[in-house]
Design a protein around this motif. Sequence first.
Motif, mmCIF file in Angstrom:
data_model
loop_
_atom_site.group_PDB
_atom_site.id
_atom_site.type_symbol
_atom_site.label_atom_id
_atom_site.label_comp_id
_atom_site.label_asym_id
_atom_site.label_seq_id
_atom_site.Cartn_x
_atom_site.Cartn_y
_atom_site.Cartn_z
ATOM 1 N N GLY A 23 0.837 -1.187 0.000
ATOM 2 C CA GLY A 23 0.000 0.000 0.000
ATOM 3 C C GLY A 23 0.877 1.243 0.000
ATOM 4 N N GLU A 24 0.714 2.072 1.017
ATOM 5 C CA GLU A 24 1.493 3.304 1.122
ATOM 6 C C GLU A 24 2.894 3.057 1.659
ATOM 7 N N LEU A 25 3.043 1.906 2.302
ATOM 8 C CA LEU A 25 4.298 1.630 2.991
ATOM 9 C C LEU A 25 5.376 1.184 2.004
ATOM 10 N N HIS A 26 6.436 1.958 1.903
ATOM 11 C CA HIS A 26 7.520 1.630 0.974
ATOM 12 C C HIS A 26 8.584 0.836 1.729
ATOM 13 N N VAL A 27 8.551 -0.477 1.590
ATOM 14 C CA VAL A 27 9.364 -1.355 2.435
ATOM 15 C C VAL A 27 10.772 -1.556 1.880
ATOM 16 N N LEU A 28 10.882 -1.667 0.556
ATOM 17 C CA LEU A 28 12.205 -1.801 -0.068
ATOM 18 C C LEU A 28 12.354 -0.693 -1.112
ATOM 19 N N LYS A 29 13.485 0.002 -1.045
ATOM 20 C CA LYS A 29 13.665 1.159 -1.920
ATOM 21 C C LYS A 29 14.891 0.983 -2.808
ATOM 22 N N ASP A 30 14.648 0.593 -4.041
ATOM 23 C CA ASP A 30 15.729 0.473 -5.024
ATOM 24 C C ASP A 30 16.921 -0.327 -4.510
ATOM 25 N N VAL A 31 16.650 -1.503 -4.000
ATOM 26 C CA VAL A 31 17.736 -2.314 -3.443
ATOM 27 C C VAL A 31 18.482 -3.044 -4.561
ATOM 28 N N ASP A 32 19.801 -2.927 -4.557
ATOM 29 C CA ASP A 32 20.659 -3.685 -5.474
ATOM 30 C C ASP A 32 21.502 -4.640 -4.660
ATOM 31 N N MET A 33 21.728 -5.820 -5.187
ATOM 32 C CA MET A 33 22.641 -6.743 -4.507
ATOM 33 C C MET A 33 23.130 -7.789 -5.490
ATOM 34 N N GLY A 48 11.502 -4.508 10.838
ATOM 35 C CA GLY A 48 10.833 -3.511 10.017
ATOM 36 C C GLY A 48 11.753 -2.838 9.019
ATOM 37 N N SER A 49 13.014 -3.298 8.959
ATOM 38 C CA SER A 49 13.958 -2.662 8.046
ATOM 39 C C SER A 49 13.798 -3.173 6.618
ATOM 40 N N MET A 207 24.456 -12.497 15.703
ATOM 41 C CA MET A 207 25.649 -11.803 15.218
ATOM 42 C C MET A 207 26.859 -12.740 15.210
ATOM 43 N N SER A 208 26.839 -13.753 16.088
ATOM 44 C CA SER A 208 27.969 -14.688 16.099
ATOM 45 C C SER A 208 28.043 -15.441 14.772
ATOM 46 N N PHE A 209 26.865 -15.746 14.200
ATOM 47 C CA PHE A 209 26.862 -16.407 12.900
ATOM 48 C C PHE A 209 27.441 -15.484 11.843
ATOM 49 N N GLY A 210 26.973 -14.243 11.877
ATOM 50 C CA GLY A 210 27.479 -13.261 10.929
ATOM 51 C C GLY A 210 28.989 -13.128 11.033
ATOM 52 N N GLU A 211 29.472 -13.121 12.259
ATOM 53 C CA GLU A 211 30.900 -12.902 12.465
ATOM 54 C C GLU A 211 31.748 -14.106 12.057
ATOM 55 N N LYS A 212 31.248 -15.302 12.397
ATOM 56 C CA LYS A 212 32.096 -16.495 12.187
ATOM 57 C C LYS A 212 31.901 -17.146 10.829
ATOM 58 N N VAL A 213 30.698 -17.071 10.264
ATOM 59 C CA VAL A 213 30.406 -17.853 9.067
ATOM 60 C C VAL A 213 30.281 -16.992 7.807
ATOM 61 N N ALA A 214 29.717 -15.809 7.947
ATOM 62 C CA ALA A 214 29.398 -15.025 6.748
ATOM 63 C C ALA A 214 30.665 -14.504 6.065
ATOM 64 N N ASP A 215 30.584 -14.413 4.735
ATOM 65 C CA ASP A 215 31.646 -13.762 3.981
ATOM 66 C C ASP A 215 31.404 -12.257 3.949
ATOM 67 N N ARG A 216 30.143 -11.913 4.042
ATOM 68 C CA ARG A 216 29.775 -10.507 3.909
ATOM 69 C C ARG A 216 28.574 -10.242 4.802
ATOM 70 N N VAL A 217 28.551 -9.084 5.403
ATOM 71 C CA VAL A 217 27.414 -8.678 6.216
ATOM 72 C C VAL A 217 26.765 -7.464 5.553
ATOM 73 N N VAL A 218 25.428 -7.548 5.439
ATOM 74 C CA VAL A 218 24.685 -6.468 4.804
ATOM 75 C C VAL A 218 23.718 -5.902 5.834
ATOM 76 N N MET A 219 23.788 -4.602 6.026
ATOM 77 C CA MET A 219 22.938 -3.953 7.024
ATOM 78 C C MET A 219 21.786 -3.224 6.335
ATOM 79 N N PHE A 220 20.545 -3.652 6.662
ATOM 80 C CA PHE A 220 19.345 -2.989 6.144
ATOM 81 C C PHE A 220 18.815 -2.009 7.174
ATOM 82 N N ASP A 221 18.337 -0.874 6.701
ATOM 83 C CA ASP A 221 17.568 0.008 7.573
ATOM 84 C C ASP A 221 16.602 0.812 6.707
ATOM 85 N N GLU A 222 15.365 0.833 7.108
ATOM 86 C CA GLU A 222 14.317 1.575 6.406
ATOM 87 C C GLU A 222 14.311 1.302 4.902
ATOM 88 N N GLY A 223 14.456 0.048 4.543
ATOM 89 C CA GLY A 223 14.271 -0.350 3.159
ATOM 90 C C GLY A 223 15.458 -0.144 2.246
#
Lengths: 255, 253
Positions: A23-33, A48-49, A207-223
Amino acid sequence: MEETTTATTTPIVRVEALNKKFGELHVLKDVDMQVAPGEVVAIIGPSGSGKSTFLRCLNRLEEPTSGQIYVDQEEITGDAVDLPKVRRNIGMIFQHLNLFPHMTAIDNVMEGPRTVLKSSRSKAREAAVQLLDKVGLLDKIDVKPAQLSGGQQQRVAIARALAMQPKVMLFDEVTSALDPELVGEVLSTMKQLADDGMTMLVVTHEMSFGEKVADRVVMFDEGIIIEEGAPEQIFSRASNERTQRFLSQLHWGGT
Amino acid sequence: MCQLAAQEIPDALTLRVSLTYETSPSLQEATTVNYEWEFDVVWENFPFLLSGVGTTVGLAILSMLAGGVLGMAVALARISRLRILRVPAYCYTELFRTTPIVVQIMWVYWVLPILAGVTLSGFQTGLVALSLNVAAFMAEIYRAGIMSINRGQTEASLALGMTSSQMMRRIIIPQAITRMIPPMGTMWVSLFKDTAIISAIGVTELMFQAQYLAVDTYRPVEIFTITAVIYFVITYPQSLGVNFLYKKFRTQE
């Protein structure tokens, strides 16, 4: 944003200008990945991010409002796409435990290959046994989900998704519904999967998973993606003030 | 029941019923104190009375089967994404759930032949009307069962690459069925009793035979008492069965 080492390989997941509105709520804004084959991406951010919505757009459980998504070079957005076929290549594990309760563990794992891929019973069973062995549940083959702990259910769910031999696996806060003592077994199964070279997008509060296993961490906020980079960079030297605040609220990171 | 029939059906038999009851000597003089029960007449005509039971049971079973199949189609239409299927299915279920079954039977008996240009026997009329009625209620039972399945099951199925029909067949309906069975049992018991209304259009099921005998023998008191007992004897075990189903499937969840 920093260039990662994966930029030169052909991405297995490519997202371009993804928008999602409720509806009016813009949840994702031009996200590239872009995600390289074998890469493990941890997606973090406050609730809610838009991070879960983003993940759910990747197999079109959520319908994107606009933008393109390519999986293994093939566009999966648009009306002409054969969704069931597209989804075979994309495994997904959910926050809520949703094994099929009327089926035993092995029947859950065999269900995709049998019903969707029309595999023979013997072939599907053989593969399912191997997968349940892999997630450490060989002794629970004939047990119904109700008799399994939450952690065991999530491990069967991982085996169920793997049975389709997906090219990418999506994890949507898979440990959030679990008792704390059961989180470890699921994370170690996921680590094992990452070590085997699976491409994984993991929405997580661990966050322990992000730190130990992930190759990359992506931070979302407000879409939008406000920051991304290698785990050590995000967790110890986050440059964005909102990332720093988010991490400190989780009592994580140096602030 | 007799009063109802006498008012609504302009046929020879029921006219006779309304006339003869008033002149029946045993009833004219009857009070609670002096009425002499005379069951022999029932036992003498018992085979005739029971001959209606087969029709009653047959009609109930056939209506349940036909209504069950039609109801599934209606239920699927109601949960369809297509408005063109959803709206008629909604109108259908609401229409049949909010009008008296006796009106539906009369409608099929009198109006449908004119509209559709087909002639139906009494039994066929009963079968059509009851099936249409059962389908409306069954559709709601199916729909409620399907809707009661957690949304996570749908997402898990779709994420595996299932089509909607694979998901329905393999995941949703097998789970929903245990929740549908108890209300289906209730539906069945109520249908079994509702077949008695078909006597109103002259189908020779149990209730009709009872009315016929009541007129023929001047013994409505005994005949209808025993008829009630027969319905009870057949229906009560079914009702117990339904209670059992409720308990069994409740403990499973």
